[in-house]
Scaffold this motif. Structure first.
Motif, short mmCIF file in Angstrom:
data_model
loop_
_atom_site.label_atom_id
_atom_site.label_comp_id
_atom_site.label_asym_id
_atom_site.label_seq_id
_atom_site.Cartn_x
_atom_site.Cartn_y
_atom_site.Cartn_z
N HIS A 120 0.80 -1.22 0.00
CA HIS A 120 0.00 0.00 0.00
C HIS A 120 0.84 1.27 0.00
O HIS A 120 0.30 2.36 -0.21
CB HIS A 120 -0.93 0.02 1.21
N GLY A 121 2.14 1.17 0.28
CA GLY A 121 2.97 2.36 0.30
C GLY A 121 4.03 2.31 1.39
O GLY A 121 4.28 1.27 1.99
N VAL A 122 4.63 3.47 1.63
CA VAL A 122 5.62 3.65 2.70
C VAL A 122 4.94 4.43 3.81
O VAL A 122 4.35 5.49 3.56
CB VAL A 122 6.86 4.41 2.19
N PHE A 123 5.03 3.91 5.02
CA PHE A 123 4.33 4.52 6.15
C PHE A 123 5.33 4.99 7.20
O PHE A 123 6.35 4.34 7.45
CB PHE A 123 3.38 3.51 6.80
N ALA A 124 4.99 6.11 7.83
CA ALA A 124 5.72 6.57 9.00
C ALA A 124 5.06 5.93 10.22
O ALA A 124 4.20 5.05 10.09
CB ALA A 124 5.68 8.09 9.08
N ARG A 125 5.41 6.35 11.39
CA ARG A 125 4.97 5.70 12.63
C ARG A 125 3.45 5.62 12.77
O ARG A 125 2.92 4.63 13.24
CB ARG A 125 5.56 6.46 13.83
N SER A 126 2.72 6.63 12.35
CA SER A 126 1.26 6.66 12.59
C SER A 126 0.49 5.66 11.73
O SER A 126 -0.54 5.17 12.14
CB SER A 126 0.71 8.06 12.33
N HIS A 127 0.94 5.40 10.54
CA HIS A 127 0.28 4.49 9.59
C HIS A 127 -1.09 4.97 9.14
O HIS A 127 -1.86 4.20 8.57
CB HIS A 127 0.16 3.07 10.17
N ALA A 128 -1.42 6.23 9.37
CA ALA A 128 -2.73 6.73 8.95
C ALA A 128 -2.85 6.70 7.42
O ALA A 128 -3.84 6.22 6.88
CB ALA A 128 -2.95 8.13 9.48
N THR A 129 -1.86 7.22 6.76
CA THR A 129 -1.80 7.20 5.29
C THR A 129 -0.32 7.08 4.89
O THR A 129 0.56 7.39 5.69
CB THR A 129 -2.36 8.50 4.66
N PRO A 130 -0.05 6.67 3.66
CA PRO A 130 1.36 6.61 3.23
C PRO A 130 2.02 7.98 3.35
O PRO A 130 1.40 9.02 3.10
CB PRO A 130 1.26 6.17 1.77
N THR A 131 3.27 7.97 3.76
CA THR A 131 4.01 9.22 3.97
C THR A 131 4.55 9.77 2.65
O THR A 131 4.82 9.01 1.72
CB THR A 131 5.17 9.01 4.96
N GLN A 132 4.69 11.08 2.60
CA GLN A 132 5.30 11.76 1.46
C GLN A 132 6.46 12.64 1.93
O GLN A 132 6.88 13.55 1.22
CB GLN A 132 4.25 12.63 0.74
N SER A 133 7.00 12.36 3.10
CA SER A 133 8.07 13.20 3.66
C SER A 133 9.30 13.17 2.78
O SER A 133 9.60 12.16 2.13
CB SER A 133 8.42 12.71 5.07
N PRO A 134 10.05 14.27 2.74
CA PRO A 134 11.25 14.31 1.89
C PRO A 134 12.30 13.28 2.30
O PRO A 134 13.04 12.78 1.45
CB PRO A 134 11.77 15.74 2.06
N TRP A 135 12.39 12.95 3.59
CA TRP A 135 13.41 12.00 4.04
C TRP A 135 13.04 10.55 3.75
O TRP A 135 13.83 9.66 4.00
CB TRP A 135 13.74 12.18 5.52
N THR A 136 11.84 10.30 3.19
CA THR A 136 11.50 8.95 2.75
C THR A 136 11.53 8.82 1.23
O THR A 136 11.12 7.81 0.68
CB THR A 136 10.10 8.51 3.26
N SER A 137 12.02 9.85 0.55
CA SER A 137 12.00 9.84 -0.93
C SER A 137 12.79 8.65 -1.49
O SER A 137 12.32 7.98 -2.42
CB SER A 137 12.52 11.16 -1.49
N GLN A 138 13.97 8.36 -0.93
CA GLN A 138 14.75 7.21 -1.41
C GLN A 138 14.03 5.90 -1.13
O GLN A 138 14.04 4.99 -1.95
CB GLN A 138 16.13 7.19 -0.74
N LEU A 139 13.41 5.81 0.05
CA LEU A 139 12.69 4.59 0.41
C LEU A 139 11.46 4.40 -0.48
O LEU A 139 11.16 3.29 -0.90
CB LEU A 139 12.30 4.63 1.89
N ARG A 140 10.77 5.50 -0.81
CA ARG A 140 9.61 5.40 -1.70
C ARG A 140 10.03 4.98 -3.11
O ARG A 140 9.32 4.22 -3.77
CB ARG A 140 8.84 6.72 -1.72
N LEU A 141 11.19 5.44 -3.54
CA LEU A 141 11.71 5.02 -4.85
C LEU A 141 12.01 3.52 -4.83
O LEU A 141 11.65 2.80 -5.77
CB LEU A 141 12.97 5.82 -5.17
#
Length: 198
Positions: A55-76
């Motif tokens: 479903h995506g990359v999630f931060a701690r809350s897991h409410a929705t997938p994260t779009q934070s700049p520091w997860t850009s490599q992980l999302r790629l």
């Protein structure tokens, strides 16, 4: 409704240094450990708890997938893995951004520490297998402990010794730039277990 559940809150040992009033403490940890045959101690890395699932990359809350700049490599990276994940949720420490500790010997920025499949946490052997298949490194294992070989005193002494060591990745205090110890130790059952038994 969330499409993913966040990682369970991890309890601290009663002798853990640096705990705050917000932390949960397991005062009966030794009795709980004696119900387990074998545990591993892994290095607690100073990063962000992220999860990748289909479903995506999630931060701690897991409410929705994260779009934070520091997860850009992980999302790629996720974009090339998402179709292979099925029901697996891969939890790891994302070290792309520096927090309190700067790591001088990193060859990657995302280190797997657990994998959940539906209501089941996979064994460490399964975690290592899937991480290898997906070309994701795991957090460093510092010790494997057969609990029948330990007294509580010996067990605690080993944890203090491990926690006093520098990180496997070369830990430096981000503010002072002086060498420092690892952030801490995480202990887990080496076998698989149910989510409700976390």
């Amino acid at each position: 409704m969330t499409i993913s559940r966040k990682y369970n809150r991890t309890y601290h040992y009663p002798f853990s240094p640096g705990t705050s009033s917000d932390d949960r403490i397991n005062k009966h940890y030794w009795e709980d450990l004696l119900q387990i045959t074998q545990v591993i101690h892994t290095e607690k890395l100073d990063g962000e708890n992220n999860c990748i699932s289909r479903h995506g990359v999630f931060a701690r809350s897991h409410a929705t997938p994260t779009q934070s700049p520091w997860t850009s490599q992980l999302r790629l990276r996720w974009s090339s893995l998402k179709n292979d994940l099925g029901d697996l949720e891969i939890f790891g420490e994302n070290l792309y951004a520096t927090h309190s500790i700067e790591y001088r010997r990193l060859e990657d920025t995302f280190f797997v520490f657990a994998i959940r499949e539906n209501n089941h946490w996979l064994s460490w052997e399964e975690v290592c297998f899937y991480a290898g298949v997906l070309d994701l490194p795991t957090v460093p294992v510092l010790a494997t402990v057969l609990l029948s070989n330990y007294t509580q005193q010996l067990y605690e002494k080993e944890i203090f010794t491990l926690a006093a060591q520098p990180s496997q990745f070369g830990s430096v205090d981000a503010q002072t730039q002086l060498l420092c110890t690892c952030e801490g130790i995480v202990t887990r059952n080496i076998e698989a277990f149910e989510v409700d038994d976390f």
